[in-house]
Scaffold this motif. Sequence first.
Motif, mmCIF file in Angstrom:
data_model
loop_
_atom_site.group_PDB
_atom_site.id
_atom_site.type_symbol
_atom_site.label_atom_id
_atom_site.label_comp_id
_atom_site.label_asym_id
_atom_site.label_seq_id
_atom_site.Cartn_x
_atom_site.Cartn_y
_atom_site.Cartn_z
ATOM 1 N N ALA A 173 -5.932 0.718 4.642
ATOM 2 C CA ALA A 173 -5.192 0.131 5.764
ATOM 3 C C ALA A 173 -3.745 -0.139 5.368
ATOM 4 O O ALA A 173 -2.816 0.080 6.169
ATOM 5 C CB ALA A 173 -5.869 -1.163 6.221
ATOM 6 N N TYR A 174 -3.541 -0.592 4.132
ATOM 7 C CA TYR A 174 -2.179 -0.841 3.663
ATOM 8 C C TYR A 174 -1.403 0.461 3.522
ATOM 9 O O TYR A 174 -0.254 0.564 3.963
ATOM 10 C CB TYR A 174 -2.209 -1.588 2.328
ATOM 11 N N GLU A 175 -2.025 1.457 2.925
ATOM 12 C CA GLU A 175 -1.380 2.767 2.805
ATOM 13 C C GLU A 175 -1.024 3.317 4.188
ATOM 14 O O GLU A 175 0.021 3.944 4.375
ATOM 15 C CB GLU A 175 -2.319 3.737 2.083
ATOM 16 N N GLY A 176 -1.906 3.046 5.160
ATOM 17 C CA GLY A 176 -1.671 3.525 6.513
ATOM 18 C C GLY A 176 -0.429 2.946 7.148
ATOM 19 O O GLY A 176 0.215 3.603 7.986
ATOM 20 N N LYS A 177 -0.072 1.736 6.764
ATOM 21 C CA LYS A 177 1.144 1.122 7.310
ATOM 22 C C LYS A 177 2.382 1.895 6.865
ATOM 23 O O LYS A 177 3.308 2.126 7.658
ATOM 24 C CB LYS A 177 1.229 -0.345 6.889
ATOM 25 N N LEU A 178 2.416 2.285 5.604
ATOM 26 C CA LEU A 178 3.543 3.081 5.123
ATOM 27 C C LEU A 178 3.516 4.474 5.749
ATOM 28 O O LEU A 178 4.568 5.000 6.152
ATOM 29 C CB LEU A 178 3.511 3.178 3.599
ATOM 30 N N MET A 179 2.348 5.079 5.841
ATOM 31 C CA MET A 179 2.258 6.401 6.462
ATOM 32 C C MET A 179 2.756 6.366 7.902
ATOM 33 O O MET A 179 3.427 7.306 8.359
ATOM 34 C CB MET A 179 0.811 6.898 6.422
ATOM 35 N N ALA A 180 2.449 5.285 8.615
ATOM 36 C CA ALA A 180 2.895 5.171 10.006
ATOM 37 C C ALA A 180 4.415 5.125 10.089
ATOM 38 O O ALA A 180 5.020 5.716 10.993
ATOM 39 C CB ALA A 180 2.289 3.920 10.646
ATOM 40 N N VAL A 181 5.048 4.422 9.148
ATOM 41 C CA VAL A 181 6.512 4.370 9.111
ATOM 42 C C VAL A 181 7.077 5.763 8.846
ATOM 43 O O VAL A 181 8.027 6.206 9.502
ATOM 44 C CB VAL A 181 6.996 3.372 8.037
ATOM 45 N N LEU A 182 6.482 6.459 7.886
ATOM 46 C CA LEU A 182 6.961 7.806 7.555
ATOM 47 C C LEU A 182 6.734 8.775 8.710
ATOM 48 O O LEU A 182 7.607 9.584 9.035
ATOM 49 C CB LEU A 182 6.259 8.313 6.293
ATOM 50 N N ASP A 183 5.568 8.691 9.335
ATOM 51 C CA ASP A 183 5.277 9.563 10.480
ATOM 52 C C ASP A 183 6.265 9.330 11.616
ATOM 53 O O ASP A 183 6.727 10.268 12.270
ATOM 54 C CB ASP A 183 3.851 9.322 10.981
ATOM 55 N N ALA A 184 6.589 8.050 11.851
ATOM 56 C CA ALA A 184 7.543 7.724 12.914
ATOM 57 C C ALA A 184 8.915 8.303 12.600
ATOM 58 O O ALA A 184 9.606 8.810 13.492
ATOM 59 C CB ALA A 184 7.628 6.205 13.082
ATOM 60 N N GLY A 185 9.306 8.246 11.332
ATOM 61 C CA GLY A 185 10.592 8.806 10.937
ATOM 62 C C GLY A 185 10.652 10.314 11.076
ATOM 63 O O GLY A 185 11.684 10.874 11.456
ATOM 64 N N VAL A 186 9.527 10.971 10.789
ATOM 65 C CA VAL A 186 9.466 12.423 10.978
ATOM 66 C C VAL A 186 9.567 12.744 12.470
ATOM 67 O O VAL A 186 10.276 13.676 12.878
ATOM 68 C CB VAL A 186 8.160 12.992 10.387
#
Length: 204
Positions: free
Chosen positions: A131-144
């Motif tokens: 779940a924590y890793e997912g928070k960072l992935m969501a930020v990166l996905d949004a930036g992409v």
Amino acid sequence: MSRIAGPKGLRTAAAIRRAGLKLIYRHGFGAMSLRDLASEVGIQASSLYNHIRTKQDLLFDLIREHMEALLAQTDAALAAAPDTATDRLRTFIRHHIVYHLEKKQDVFIANFELRSLDAPHYATIVAMRRAYEGKLMAVLDAGVATGEFDIHDTRITAYSILAMLTGVCTWYKPEGRLSKSEIVDLHTNMVLHGCIAQREHALP
């Protein structure tokens, strides 16, 4: 963790948690005995069972509490961040580094004693880590999605960023030549240079 109500019971439970963190960090979970823990707290070994069920439950509670705090505080930090993915990534980096430097014992135990958890406890903590890793992935996905980031695989990029940021705990010393803020700035620049889509101008 506590099974005894009242201020005294809460104080003893908190003392057990602090002592458990220190002893596991210093000696490892396998080498720490409940007798050592009781001696550190200043109570009889039999009295521990008024506050914890087993040594395994103590370890699980320590790691779970760490993850709950990390998740909640990360959510709060990101909620207060500006809307752009770049600014949210800056916020994530700063929060991750500062939190991990201030909770060095908790972080060490959560990472290196994860293997000591039994299967059900291990599964619970791994789900929290995901779940924590997912928070960072969501930020990166949004930036992409907005074109701010040029990343071919956000999952692997997130794992690499987290490994680098968490690694600060292994070498940072408060008396060293760089302050926490300087460490944050250095890592922020490294991460952003690796993520931000190439523009005509350099990073601000």
